[in-house]
Design an enzyme around this catalytic site. Structure first.
Site, mmCIF file in Angstrom:
data_model
loop_
_atom_site.group_PDB
_atom_site.id
_atom_site.type_symbol
_atom_site.label_atom_id
_atom_site.label_comp_id
_atom_site.label_asym_id
_atom_site.label_seq_id
_atom_site.Cartn_x
_atom_site.Cartn_y
_atom_site.Cartn_z
ATOM 1 N N LYS A 202 32.493 39.013 50.420
ATOM 2 C CA LYS A 202 33.353 39.883 49.612
ATOM 3 C C LYS A 202 33.039 41.365 49.883
ATOM 4 O O LYS A 202 32.201 41.671 50.713
ATOM 5 C CB LYS A 202 33.199 39.525 48.137
ATOM 6 C CG LYS A 202 33.513 38.043 47.838
ATOM 7 C CD LYS A 202 34.976 37.682 48.005
ATOM 8 C CE LYS A 202 35.266 36.211 48.097
ATOM 9 N NZ LYS A 202 35.010 35.407 46.926
HETATM 10 C C1 LIG Z 1 35.050 34.083 46.217
HETATM 11 C C2 LIG Z 1 36.093 33.710 45.228
HETATM 12 C C3 LIG Z 1 35.782 33.076 44.024
HETATM 13 C C4 LIG Z 1 34.414 32.531 43.694
HETATM 14 O O1 LIG Z 1 33.397 33.443 43.750
HETATM 15 P P1 LIG Z 1 31.871 32.913 43.906
HETATM 16 O O2 LIG Z 1 31.083 34.168 43.739
HETATM 17 O O3 LIG Z 1 31.758 32.325 45.269
HETATM 18 O O4 LIG Z 1 31.629 31.930 42.835
HETATM 19 C C5 LIG Z 1 36.805 32.862 43.121
HETATM 20 N N1 LIG Z 1 38.069 33.208 43.387
HETATM 21 C C6 LIG Z 1 38.415 33.781 44.553
HETATM 22 C C7 LIG Z 1 39.838 34.148 44.788
HETATM 23 C C8 LIG Z 1 37.443 34.034 45.508
HETATM 24 O O5 LIG Z 1 37.801 34.570 46.686
#
Ligand SMILES: *Cc1c(COP(=O)(O)O)cnc(C)c1O
Length: 403
Positions: A202
């Site tokens: 991210k």
């Molecule tokens: C990455 C992501 C999540 C989950 O996040 P984590 O930190 O991996 O639990 C949820 N929704 C979307 C759209 C994502 O891209």
């Protein structure tokens, strides 16, 4: 600014054979010495978790997004769970959600015992389509979970209007769009509750981590209790008061983010604006290159917003190709380009089919898009040479497989 190649470097890269070129993942973190030092400083301090860095990170995140409150939590999935909890969603309730997302966006609804209802997406942007949402609203509907797919904010004017008209809570799964904006308003302030992930792919990372932003201080307070077992005070507050007494007022979880992670988050957050600029520059290079390629169509960019480009998604016009997406995917991977597919539509996962009776045909736009999409590499440490390599490899493979 993304790094431009110096000519000698370019020559070296082009002279390498495919096997010698490094594999380009679709996303990866950037960690520098400042980040490392910030973590080391916490390791030498008194508080590894539930210490001063948590509040400091929350204030920095609230400031960066323009939200009143930011609640740090153990990951993006826990952020979604806390948001659905804060919205008071429970058994018997329905929540409308997009299928074009990671499973966690819908799983959070199931965690609280409610029923996810999938609404189809806009074919141009693959964002939740407000008219489809409206068609799914019933007397049981309590909330909408919108996802800023790829990093482009949804049509929040339309979604807010629907939410207000029907008394629904609007939750933005903004895991793709940190650093973006919609009509001059930053992501993090666009919905009642806005959730973020700090996973390494991210925009900024704490290893694992998440945040919820809101302007509702009461919801923020409830989520801080929720992340700490449903207990009203935390360890440091009790230490400060010299007290052992605490009360558990609701069922919560251990969803805390450590001070080690928060220190990394504070350090990473400072670089967010520059990293968004890098992502946008790479996206522009791709946009320009693919504009003249009929077999490749990038997603449509809506006006009056700033796209945060967690992903750069292309759609293959399979009518013009003699192979399917799986073959193009395999060829790109063989060429060292770490493409990926985001996502298998959530309603097609066996769990949802078995538990909620979802099936193919329910969201035809998302299902058709799923056969065509590919996510190309995009991350701040990529160079212009990397982007050109992705483009050349794509064009070469598409040309070889023209009908
Ligand atoms: C990455 C992501 C999540 C989950 O996040 P984590 O930190 O991996 O639990 C949820 N929704 C979307 C759209 C994502 O891209």
């Amino acid at each position: 600014m993304i790094a431009t190649a110096n000519p000698t470097m370019q020559n070296i890269i082009e002279e390498r054979t495919v096997e010698e070129r490094p594999f380009l993942p679709y996303g990866r973190q950037s960690i520098d010495e400042d980040d490392i030092q910030a973590v080391v400083d916490v390791l030498r301090s008194d508080w590894l978790t539930t210490g001063p860095k948590v509040g400091e990170f929350e204030r920095a995140f609230a400031e960066a997004t323009g939200a009143k409150e930011a609640v740090a939590i153990s990951n993006g999935t826990a952020a979604l769970h806390a948001a659905v909890y804060a919205a008071d969603i429970g058994p018997g309730d329905e929540v409308i959600v997009t299928p074009m997302t990671f499973a966690a966006s819908a799983n959070c609804i199931v965690y609280q015992g409610a029923t996810p209802v999938f609404a189809d997406v806009d074919p141009a942007t693959l964002l939740l389509y407000p008219a489809q949402v409206e068609a799914k609203i019933t007397p049981k509907t309590k909330a909408i979970v919108a996802v800023d797919y790829a990093g482009q904010p949804c049509d929040y004017d339309a979604l807010c209007q629907l939410a207000q008209a029907h008394g629904l809570t609007l939750i933005a799964d903004a895991c793709h769009s940190l650093g973006g904006s919609y009509k001059g308003r930053p992501v993090g302030t666009l919905a009642d509750l806005n959730t973020f992930s700090l996973h390494p792919v991210k925009h900024i990372t704490t290893g694992e981590g998440g945040v919820i932003t809101t302007d509702d201080t009461e919801m923020a307070r409830r989520m801080r209790t929720f992340r700490n077992h449903g207990i009203t005070t935390d360890h440091r507050q009790r230490e400060a008061q010299g007290s052992w007494f605490y009360e558990m007022v609701d069922l919560g979880y251990n969803y805390r983010l450590t001070d080690i992670q928060c220190a990394l988050g504070i350090s990473q957050l400072k670089k967010l604006p520059a990293w968004i600029q890098c992502r946008q520059e790479i996206a522009q290079i791709y946009d320009r290159a693919f504009a003249a390629v009929p077999a490749i169509t990038p997603l449509t960019l809506q006006p009056e917003l700033s796209h945060a480009y967690h992903l750069y998604v292309i759609r293959l016009n399979l009518d013009l190709l003699c192979v399917d997406r799986a073959q193009i995917f395999a060829d790109l991977r063989a060429g060292g380009i770490g493409v990926n597919v985001h996502y298998v539509p959530v309603h097609l996962h066996p769990f949802y089919k078995e538990r909620f009776g979802t099936h193919a045909g329910m969201c035809p736009v998302a299902e058709a898009a799923y056969a065509q999409i590919l996510s190309l590499p995009i991350f701040p440490a990529m160079t212009e040479v990397d982007a050109e390599r992705v483009i050349h490899t794509c064009l070469d493979i598409v040309t070889r497989n023209r009908q």
